[in-house]
Design an enzyme around this catalytic site. Structure first.
Site, short mmCIF file in Angstrom:
data_model
loop_
_atom_site.label_atom_id
_atom_site.label_comp_id
_atom_site.label_asym_id
_atom_site.label_seq_id
_atom_site.Cartn_x
_atom_site.Cartn_y
_atom_site.Cartn_z
CG ASN A 13 -6.62 83.21 57.91
OD1 ASN A 13 -6.22 84.25 58.44
ND2 ASN A 13 -7.91 83.00 57.66
CD1 TRP A 14 -0.90 82.29 61.19
CD2 TRP A 14 0.28 83.90 62.21
NE1 TRP A 14 0.42 81.92 61.16
CE2 TRP A 14 1.17 82.89 61.77
CE3 TRP A 14 0.80 85.02 62.86
CZ2 TRP A 14 2.55 82.97 61.98
CZ3 TRP A 14 2.17 85.11 63.08
CH2 TRP A 14 3.04 84.08 62.64
CE LYS A 15 -9.60 81.52 60.71
NZ LYS A 15 -10.88 80.90 60.77
CG HIS A 103 -11.67 84.01 55.47
ND1 HIS A 103 -12.62 83.80 56.43
CD2 HIS A 103 -10.79 82.98 55.55
CE1 HIS A 103 -12.32 82.68 57.08
NE2 HIS A 103 -11.21 82.17 56.57
CD GLU A 105 -13.27 83.49 60.11
OE1 GLU A 105 -12.27 84.22 60.19
OE2 GLU A 105 -13.26 82.28 60.43
CD GLU A 175 -10.82 78.84 53.74
OE1 GLU A 175 -9.92 78.25 54.33
OE2 GLU A 175 -11.29 79.92 54.15
N GLY A 181 -13.29 75.80 61.24
CA GLY A 181 -13.33 75.85 62.70
C GLY A 181 -14.17 74.76 63.33
CB SER A 221 -11.44 71.50 60.24
OG SER A 221 -12.33 72.37 60.91
N GLY A 242 -6.26 77.47 59.10
CA GLY A 242 -6.56 78.48 60.11
C GLY A 242 -5.94 78.11 61.45
N GLY A 243 -6.76 77.58 62.35
CA GLY A 243 -6.33 77.30 63.72
C GLY A 243 -5.03 76.53 63.83
C1 PEP Z 1 -9.92 79.47 57.64
O1 PEP Z 1 -10.63 80.17 58.34
O2 PEP Z 1 -9.42 79.91 56.60
C2 PEP Z 1 -9.67 78.11 58.09
C3 PEP Z 1 -9.34 77.23 57.18
O3 PEP Z 1 -9.84 77.86 59.42
P1 PEP Z 1 -9.67 76.46 60.20
O4 PEP Z 1 -8.47 75.76 59.60
O5 PEP Z 1 -9.43 76.85 61.62
O6 PEP Z 1 -10.91 75.69 60.00
#
Ligand code: PEP
Length: 263
Positions: A13-15, A103, A105, A175, A181, A221, A242-243
């Site tokens: 997920n590149w957001k 999601h 967010e 999640e 994050g 994370s 994500g990141g």
């Molecule tokens: C996400 O937002 O879907 C996610 C898993 O982010 P991160 O891996 O950066 O915690």
């Protein structure tokens, strides 16, 4: 294939990161790196911003990048006077295969409630794609011992309008909001407990066949070190990243970690 018979999925997920030129470069780089690895053992999807999807599609198809195209969101309606929205019809035309729905967010910052999430799940299926439906508890809910209750409520609402056959094909991402994050993923044991709770609720609502088909991802994370231990858990069928999905090298390591769990 894992012992469960479910093929693992690793989704990036590149957001709101990368413009279309950066996306072209990243997709090419992913093609080179994943092509050398064990990607055949797992499904992989990338979820760039809407404005990058056409560019990503072109590179994936032209260069044979072994990933599916994904989106991060879609509208509930297929068309109409909805300024600023992007419909599932439009995504399907770009050969998008997976759409993230609900999601945290979107739920927290954009007011998406369980009703909207349920309508988006229907829109994705109506247009021949697979939803990745996100659920998870907040830190205060976890601290109050309400994780199971929260997950069961979200799953009940999400599955309310779906047929068992659709449930069997969907993806659910556990999640925990406190992990996203934070740099601190849930332990494999905690992820397994939550995934088992989710699968148990799916069994109650849609039957055993649907529950044994649905793929449950862990997200929050995830990095190269945590990938393999998480996907080794019996009810964890992959990862939503994500990141760490933004860098092709790191993402490839994570995919490799998931692939290492496949016998
Ligand atoms: C996400 O937002 O879907 C996610 C898993 O982010 P991160 O891996 O950066 O915690």
């Amino acid at each position: 294939m894992t012992a469960s018979g479910r093929r693992p999925l690793v989704s990036g997920n590149w957001k709101m990161h990368k413009d279309h030129l950066e996306t072209i470069h990243t997709c090419s780089e992913l093609g080179l790196r994943l092509g050398r690895g064990a990607v055949g053992a797992v499904d992989v999807s990338i979820h760039p911003p809407f404005t990058d999807l056409r560019s990503a599609q072109s590179v994936i198809e032209a260069e044979g990048v072994p990933v599916s195209l994904g989106a991060q969101n879609c509208a509930t309606a297929d068309s109409g006077a909805f300024t600023g929205e992007v419909s599932a019809v439009m995504l399907a035309r770009l050969r998008v295969e997976y759409v993230i729905v609900g999601h945290s967010e979107r739920r927290t910052m954009f007011g998406e409630d369980d009703e909207v999430v349920a309508a988006k799940l229907q829109a994705v299926f109506r247009n021949g794609m697979v939803p990745i439906c996100c659920v998870g508890e907040h830190a205060d809910e976890r601290d109050a011992g309400r994780t199971t209750e929260r997950l069961q409520a979200q799953i009940t609402q999400a599955l309310g309008r779906l047929a068992p056959g659709e449930v069997a094909r969907m993806v659910i991402a556990y999640e925990p909001v406190w992990a996203i994050g934070s740099g601190q993923p849930a332990t494999p044991e905690d992820a397994q407990e939550a995934a088992a709770t989710i699968r148990g609720r799916v069994t109650e609502l849609a039957g055993a066949a649907a529950a044994s088909g649905v793929r449950i991802l862990y997200g929050g994370s995830v990095g190269p070190d945590s990938a393999s231990p998480l996907v080794s858990m019996p009810d964890v069928d992959g990862l939503l990243v994500g990141g760490a999905s933004l860098d092709p090298g790191t993402f490839t390591e994570i995919v490799g970690g998931a692939a290492a769990t496949v016998r």
